[in-house]
Design a protein around this motif. Structure first.
Motif, PDB file in Angstrom:
ATOM      1  N   ALA A   1       0.816  -1.220   0.000  1.00 13.86           N
ATOM      2  CA  ALA A   1       0.000   0.000   0.000  1.00 13.86           C
ATOM      3  C   ALA A   1       0.844   1.262   0.000  1.00 13.86           C
ATOM      4  CB  ALA A   1      -0.919  -0.009   1.225  1.00 13.86           C
ATOM      5  N   TRP A   2       2.122   1.150  -0.385  1.00  9.46           N
ATOM      6  CA  TRP A   2       2.966   2.350  -0.402  1.00  9.46           C
ATOM      7  C   TRP A   2       2.436   3.325  -1.445  1.00  9.46           C
ATOM      8  CZ3 TRP A   2       5.980   4.171   3.100  1.00  9.46           C
ATOM      9  CH2 TRP A   2       6.829   5.243   2.813  1.00  9.46           C
ATOM     10  N   PRO A   3       2.390   4.619  -1.145  1.00  9.22           N
ATOM     11  CA  PRO A   3       1.780   5.591  -2.071  1.00  9.22           C
ATOM     12  C   PRO A   3       2.623   5.833  -3.318  1.00  9.22           C
ATOM     13  CG  PRO A   3       2.721   6.705  -0.180  1.00  9.22           C
ATOM     14  CD  PRO A   3       2.813   5.243   0.117  1.00  9.22           C
ATOM     15  N   ASP A   4       1.957   6.348  -4.341  1.00  2.00           N
ATOM     16  CA  ASP A   4       2.619   6.690  -5.594  1.00  2.00           C
ATOM     17  C   ASP A   4       3.083   8.138  -5.547  1.00  2.00           C
ATOM     18  OD1 ASP A   4       1.872   4.158  -6.685  1.00  2.00           O
ATOM     19  OD2 ASP A   4      -0.140   4.973  -7.025  1.00  2.00           O
ATOM     20  N   PRO A   5       4.248   8.441  -6.102  1.00  2.00           N
ATOM     21  CA  PRO A   5       4.692   9.838  -6.148  1.00  2.00           C
ATOM     22  C   PRO A   5       3.847  10.636  -7.129  1.00  2.00           C
ATOM     23  CG  PRO A   5       6.180   8.455  -7.411  1.00  2.00           C
ATOM     24  CD  PRO A   5       5.218   7.519  -6.714  1.00  2.00           C
ATOM     25  N   GLU A   6       3.802  11.939  -6.941  1.00  2.00           N
ATOM     26  CA  GLU A   6       3.012  12.793  -7.831  1.00  2.00           C
ATOM     27  C   GLU A   6       3.572  12.760  -9.249  1.00  2.00           C
ATOM     28  OE1 GLU A   6       1.725  17.500  -8.111  1.00  2.00           O
ATOM     29  OE2 GLU A   6       2.029  16.543  -6.155  1.00  2.00           O
TER      30      GLU A   6
ATOM     31  N   MET B   1      -1.182   6.135   3.232  1.00  2.00           N
ATOM     32  CA  MET B   1      -1.163   7.502   3.756  1.00  2.00           C
ATOM     33  C   MET B   1      -2.470   8.238   3.519  1.00  2.00           C
ATOM     34  SD  MET B   1       2.780   8.480   2.881  1.00  2.00           S
ATOM     35  CE  MET B   1       4.090   7.353   3.410  1.00  2.00           C
ATOM     36  N   GLY B   2      -3.561   7.457   3.305  1.00  2.00           N
ATOM     37  CA  GLY B   2      -4.882   8.061   3.242  1.00  2.00           C
ATOM     38  C   GLY B   2      -5.218   8.738   1.942  1.00  2.00           C
ATOM     39  N   GLN B   3      -4.473   8.467   0.886  1.00  2.00           N
ATOM     40  CA  GLN B   3      -4.767   9.028  -0.434  1.00  2.00           C
ATOM     41  C   GLN B   3      -5.613   8.024  -1.212  1.00  2.00           C
ATOM     42  OE1 GLN B   3      -3.528  12.073  -1.098  1.00  2.00           O
ATOM     43  NE2 GLN B   3      -4.169  12.356  -3.223  1.00  2.00           N
ATOM     44  N   VAL B   4      -6.754   8.462  -1.729  1.00  2.00           N
ATOM     45  CA  VAL B   4      -7.666   7.596  -2.475  1.00  2.00           C
ATOM     46  C   VAL B   4      -7.533   7.907  -3.964  1.00  2.00           C
ATOM     47  CG1 VAL B   4     -10.082   6.930  -2.826  1.00  2.00           C
ATOM     48  CG2 VAL B   4      -9.263   7.502  -0.529  1.00  2.00           C
ATOM     49  N   HIS B   5      -7.398   6.879  -4.761  1.00  2.00           N
ATOM     50  CA  HIS B   5      -7.257   7.096  -6.197  1.00  2.00           C
ATOM     51  C   HIS B   5      -7.855   5.915  -6.946  1.00  2.00           C
ATOM     52  CE1 HIS B   5      -3.881   4.191  -6.529  1.00  2.00           C
ATOM     53  NE2 HIS B   5      -3.627   4.585  -5.298  1.00  2.00           N
ATOM     54  N   ARG B   6      -8.009   6.073  -8.252  1.00  2.00           N
ATOM     55  CA  ARG B   6      -8.668   5.045  -9.026  1.00  2.00           C
ATOM     56  C   ARG B   6      -7.680   4.041  -9.591  1.00  2.00           C
ATOM     57  NH1 ARG B   6     -11.035   6.935 -14.591  1.00  2.00           N
ATOM     58  NH2 ARG B   6      -9.142   7.448 -15.735  1.00  2.00           N
ATOM     59  N   SER B   7      -8.212   2.901 -10.020  1.00  2.00           N
ATOM     60  CA  SER B   7      -7.418   1.814 -10.598  1.00  2.00           C
ATOM     61  C   SER B   7      -8.222   1.220 -11.748  1.00  2.00           C
ATOM     62  CB  SER B   7      -7.128   0.747  -9.538  1.00  2.00           C
ATOM     63  OG  SER B   7      -6.466  -0.366 -10.099  1.00  2.00           O
TER      64      SER B   7
ATOM     65  N   TYR C   1     -17.646  12.040  -4.227  1.00  2.00           N
ATOM     66  CA  TYR C   1     -16.650  10.987  -4.456  1.00  2.00           C
ATOM     67  C   TYR C   1     -16.379  10.760  -5.938  1.00  2.00           C
ATOM     68  CZ  TYR C   1     -14.274   6.487  -3.526  1.00  2.00           C
ATOM     69  OH  TYR C   1     -13.372   5.464  -3.433  1.00  2.00           O
ATOM     70  N   ASN C   2     -17.431  10.681  -6.736  1.00  2.00           N
ATOM     71  CA  ASN C   2     -17.230  10.400  -8.158  1.00  2.00           C
ATOM     72  C   ASN C   2     -16.386  11.459  -8.850  1.00  2.00           C
ATOM     73  OD1 ASN C   2     -18.424   7.882  -9.100  1.00  2.00           O
ATOM     74  ND2 ASN C   2     -20.374   8.704  -8.330  1.00  2.00           N
ATOM     75  N   ALA C   3     -16.503  12.683  -8.411  1.00  2.00           N
ATOM     76  CA  ALA C   3     -15.697  13.743  -9.013  1.00  2.00           C
ATOM     77  C   ALA C   3     -14.269  13.715  -8.477  1.00  2.00           C
ATOM     78  CB  ALA C   3     -16.338  15.104  -8.742  1.00  2.00           C
ATOM     79  N   LYS C   4     -14.132  13.592  -7.160  1.00  2.00           N
ATOM     80  CA  LYS C   4     -12.804  13.677  -6.552  1.00  2.00           C
ATOM     81  C   LYS C   4     -11.903  12.510  -6.949  1.00  2.00           C
ATOM     82  CE  LYS C   4     -14.099  14.330  -2.227  1.00  2.00           C
ATOM     83  NZ  LYS C   4     -14.019  14.637  -0.778  1.00  2.00           N
ATOM     84  N   VAL C   5     -12.488  11.319  -7.081  1.00  2.00           N
ATOM     85  CA  VAL C   5     -11.661  10.158  -7.388  1.00  2.00           C
ATOM     86  C   VAL C   5     -11.166  10.196  -8.828  1.00  2.00           C
ATOM     87  CG1 VAL C   5     -13.400   8.511  -8.229  1.00  2.00           C
ATOM     88  CG2 VAL C   5     -11.464   7.691  -6.851  1.00  2.00           C
TER      89      VAL C   5
ATOM     90  N   GLY D   1      -6.176  11.646  -7.480  1.00  2.00           N
ATOM     91  CA  GLY D   1      -7.150  11.273  -6.475  1.00  2.00           C
ATOM     92  C   GLY D   1      -7.294  12.370  -5.436  1.00  2.00           C
ATOM     93  N   PHE D   2      -7.531  11.992  -4.183  1.00  2.00           N
ATOM     94  CA  PHE D   2      -7.701  12.989  -3.122  1.00  2.00           C
ATOM     95  C   PHE D   2      -7.303  12.400  -1.784  1.00  2.00           C
ATOM     96  CE2 PHE D   2     -11.552  10.531  -3.181  1.00  2.00           C
ATOM     97  CZ  PHE D   2     -11.997  10.468  -1.865  1.00  2.00           C
ATOM     98  N   ALA D   3      -6.967  13.267  -0.857  1.00  2.00           N
ATOM     99  CA  ALA D   3      -6.585  12.853   0.491  1.00  2.00           C
ATOM    100  C   ALA D   3      -7.798  12.910   1.402  1.00  2.00           C
ATOM    101  CB  ALA D   3      -5.478  13.757   1.028  1.00  2.00           C
ATOM    102  N   LEU D   4      -7.995  11.862   2.166  1.00  2.00           N
ATOM    103  CA  LEU D   4      -9.071  11.852   3.146  1.00  2.00           C
ATOM    104  C   LEU D   4      -8.723  12.784   4.311  1.00  2.00           C
ATOM    105  CD1 LEU D   4      -9.850   8.030   3.190  1.00  2.00           C
ATOM    106  CD2 LEU D   4     -11.378   9.845   2.398  1.00  2.00           C
ATOM    107  N   PRO D   5      -9.729  13.322   4.989  1.00  2.00           N
ATOM    108  CA  PRO D   5      -9.452  14.197   6.132  1.00  2.00           C
ATOM    109  C   PRO D   5      -8.623  13.479   7.194  1.00  2.00           C
ATOM    110  CG  PRO D   5     -11.773  14.296   5.511  1.00  2.00           C
ATOM    111  CD  PRO D   5     -11.174  13.168   4.731  1.00  2.00           C
ATOM    112  N   ASN D   6      -7.677  14.217   7.759  1.00  2.00           N
ATOM    113  CA  ASN D   6      -6.799  13.667   8.791  1.00  2.00           C
ATOM    114  C   ASN D   6      -6.484  14.793   9.771  1.00  2.00           C
ATOM    115  OD1 ASN D   6      -4.281  12.783  10.157  1.00  2.00           O
ATOM    116  ND2 ASN D   6      -4.375  11.073   8.716  1.00  2.00           N
TER     117      ASN D   6
END
Length: 763
Positions: free
Chosen positions: A66-71, A533-539, A596-600, A605-610
């Motif tokens: 689950a390691w995040p992807d760089p920008e 790290m709480g970042q949601v993105h599509r696959s 959600y449909n727009a942000k993803v 993607g987008f970061a969930l609130p933390n």
């Protein structure tokens, strides 16, 4: 007539070959290994095409860690183990009804996990009828008729248990939990119960969120990065790139682990060769070889050093925290003799690391199973919290907590509702979004589910992915538990041991993999995942399905729900015609998923609130972060005993065995290996490849496992290490962490006995 198949992995008959452990990770050997696995399982053309889609914005999320992807991503944004995972999933669908007609479950159970995985993808639904020794073909319609009939015939919904693996997408997991709760139970154990449950419990009660608080960008601003109880070179290889980049910017790295690991010694990014850069990077500035179970004592010592140096942020403590005075008063009562004795480290070693921390204005603490799978798993994580709170290392650039998750969407599954013990607030929001009442009583976690099976309280066990038998503790007891159930169902891509140790009747439902194109009524679909790290993105899958008979996980859930509950309380099958419909429900039901449909669909993607990360605020009852007080755990053992920890090999991902080469540790061809301190071996009069039997001890109970070959290794005296799932039979079912109930796979008290059949021949 079905004979009882083998539950444990068979004895290893492959000769053990040893080489010198590596001092460097990745580089050319990683490239070679990646290509060899890909070409062997996919061919040259498919390998080139597939690997270019991994972790790309218009591609699919790696089914590995689950390691995040760089920008800013490179063309090849994957690691060696990610390449293995993708190649493994892209194999041909050779496991057909004809395959099962040739192989009984008893015959398959006598094969190694490596052999089982090597047969390829499962092609179509199959059933193992009561008393039968062979799986046979079953249609999707008949399979769901049997499943729904069993679910509808239970005397209470709580006699059904629904397990989830961490690879399940957000959409599938959300729909799954909606069905399970509409059905009437919270019996949703998942793989988190066996790994980072301790992290969630430890962080949730102290900082108000059961997740990490850093982003990938924070690694570029950290002064010190602690890597605790973790082997990123094997388990999260892309993390090494973040550590390398941090080192180039001046960060210092403290590695805390009983074993040295090549990934934290030196690292060479394979793509650097393309730039003419032949240099390797030294990562860890300090390696602290802490004794197994000694992390809590080490944290006390590090805290004492901060107090001695005055390295505390008084304004942060006064404004943002509570419990400070009680914590420091307790630490002052702990003497250095206890700290050094329990940790196995000298005071000077601890103070050297403590000095680095005292000078740091931004510290990140990373950890994995080396902390969570202990009796004091929750407590030791809260000691890490104590350490970082002292100087306010949360909610500012380059600082915070980083529990590194081991499966690509295990955190996302919990976020969207795979949770056996949901809070009232979570259920209330879910009721508002879905429009039907939720069961309020908590369900079974993994250990309690196994015990319920043993007690005859479970009629149906449904697994959404995973390899439950091999992942769970106490293999023999777990096997008995599974065989005590009327129906077990596995949603799977590949053959594994959980398909062989089953209920009286068993069904396998083959599903699409992350890499494959998912076509539904409205066209091609995508799914979403949440990284560590709480970042949601599509696959988006890009490969043709391995078989035309495969179905997507959301479709499987919807069909099961439709056949069990009808069109109530949701129009289940309508939801999977277009996954946007599922995401619309998620937007109404989950905090942070609005629009959600727009942000993803955003490129990153987008970061969930933390709150701790975003505003240095803490959603605890008092609105402040909590210092906590914990006594040192009792780590004493008898003079003839050792402490064993389980771990992965380099050619392994969770319970999936890709190959037989633990390249970094120099172990090849054989998996029943026991890593032992060389001086401890001399004391016993043992040589390399001595064959031993291991007996674990817990509350007067013993468990035995034979034919292990001893290998000398750099590990603290009195400590041992072995691979799972082979060693899982030694983990007692009820030896679990306080509060989290996570199995203590890193604390197994055992004794060793030599066996007559030694293997002392040299290579």
């Amino acid at each position: 007539m079905r004979e009882e198949p083998r539950a444990r992995t068979p004895e290893d008959r492959v000769p053990l070959k040893l080489s010198t452990p590596k001092k460097k990770a990745a580089g050319i050997p990683a490239v070679t290994s990646s290509l060899m696995h890909g070409i062997k399982k996919m061919g040259v053309v498919k390998t080139a095409r597939t690997l270019r889609m991994v972790n790309q914005k218009q591609g699919f999320d790696c089914p590995g860690c689950a390691w995040p992807d760089p920008e800013h991503r490179t063309t090849f944004e994957f690691c060696e183990n990610g390449a293995k995972a993708v190649a493994d999933e892209a194999m041909k669908a050779n496991v057909t009804p004809e395959f099962f007609s040739k192989h009984s479950v008893q015959e398959l159970a006598d094969m190694s996990d490596y052999q089982l995985n090597g047969f390829g993808r499962i092609a179509s639904p199959v059933i193992l009828k009561e008393g039968s020794s062979h799986y046979t073909s079953i249609s999707w319609d008949d399979a769901f008729d049997r499943i729904s009939s069993r679910l509808k015939s239970t005397t209470t919904p709580d006699r059904a248990v629904f397990y989830t693996s961490g690879r399940t997408s957000n959409e599938a997991a959300f729909l799954y939990q909606a069905f399970v709760r509409a059905y009437g139970t919270n019996n949703m154990p998942d793989c988190s119960n066996m790994c980072h449950e301790s992290s969630g419990k430890g962080l949730g009660s102290t900082i108000g969120i059961g997740k990490g608080t850093v982003s990938l960008e924070d690694f570029n601003h950290a002064n010190v990065i602690m890597v605790i109880g973790q082997n990123p070179g094997t388990n999260h290889p892309r993390m090494l790139t973040a550590l390398r980049d941090a080192k180039k910017r001046g960060s210092r790295i403290i590695h805390i682990n009983p074993l040295p690991e090549a990934g934290l010694t030196r690292f060479k990014h394979p793509q650097d060769y393309m730039k003419g850069d032949l240099k390797t990077t030294t990562l860890a500035d300090i390696h602290l070889p802490v004794r197994i179970g000694g992390d809590a004592a080490l944290m006390k010592g590090l805290i004492k050093h901060q107090l001695d140096c005055g390295a505390i942020d008084k304004s942060f403590i006064e404004e943002k925290t509570e419990g400070y005075e009680a914590m420091i008063h307790h630490v002052e009562t702990i003497d250095w003799n206890s700290i050094t004795s329990d940790s196995g480290l000298s005071e000077s070693q601890i103070r050297e690391a403590g000095a680095m921390l005292a000078q740091s204005s931004a510290t990140i603490a990373c950890w994995a199973m080396g902390l969570t799978q202990h009796r004091n798993g929750v407590g030791v994580i809260q000691e890490v919290v104590n350490l970082l709170l002292l100087n306010g290392h949360v909610g500012r650039p380059g600082a915070g907590f980083c529990p590194v998750r081991g499966h690509s969407n295990v955190q996302g599954d919990r976020t969207v509702g795979i949770w056996e013990a949901p809070s009232k607030a979570f259920l209330q929001r879910m009721e508002e979004g879905l429009g039907f009442p939720m069961p309020q009583h908590h369900g079974y976690d993994v250990v309690r589910a196994i015990q319920a099976m043993l007690d005859g309280k479970v009629d149906v066990f449904f697994c959404m992915g995973g390899n439950f038998l091999s992942a769970a503790p106490d293999t023999d007891q777990t096997a008995i538990a599974l065989q005590n159930i009327g129906l077990t169902v596995q949603v799977s891509t590949k053959l594994n041991r959980s398909h062989l140790i089953t209920g009286k009747e068993a069904i396998i439902l083959p599903c699409l993999g992350r890499t494959e194109i998912d076509e539904q009524a409205s066209g091609q679909q995508f799914v979403s995942v949440e990284n560590s790290m709480g970042q949601v993105h599509r696959s988006v899958g890009g490969l043709p399905p391995a078989s035309s008979a495969l179905r997507s996980e959301p479709w499987i859930v919807a069909r099961m729900a439709q056949d069990t509950l009808g069109n109530q309380p949701l129009q289940w099958m309508n939801l999977v015609e277009n996954y946007d419909e599922i995401r619309s429900l998620m937007a109404r039901s989950l905090n942070g998923f609005e629009e959600y449909n727009a942000k993803v669909r955003e490129p990153h993607g987008f970061a969930l609130p933390n709150p701790p990360r975003d505003s240095q605020s803490f959603a605890t009852p008092t609105g402040k972060a909590h210092f906590t007080v914990h006594e040192l755990p009792d780590v004493s053992i008898q003079s003839d005993q050792y402490v064993l920890m389980t771990m992965r090999s380099h050619d392994q991902y969770n319970t999936t065995i890709y190959g037989l080469h633990d390249r970094y540790r120099g172990v090849h061809g054989h998996r029943r290996v026991l890593f032992m301190n060389a001086e401890d071996m001399v004391e016993r009069g043992w040589k390399t490849r001595q064959s031993v039997s291991i007996t674990s001890h817990f509350n007067g109970e013993t468990r035995h496992s034979s034919h292990w070959l001893v290998v000398p290794y750099e590990i603290p005296s009195g400590n041992l290490a072995a691979y799972f799932p082979e060693a899982n039979s030694l983990v007692p079912l009820h030896s679990t962490a306080d509060l989290s109930n996570t199995p203590t796979s890193k604390w197994i008290v055992c004794t060793l006995t030599s066996m007559d059949d030694t293997h002392l021949e040299e290579e």
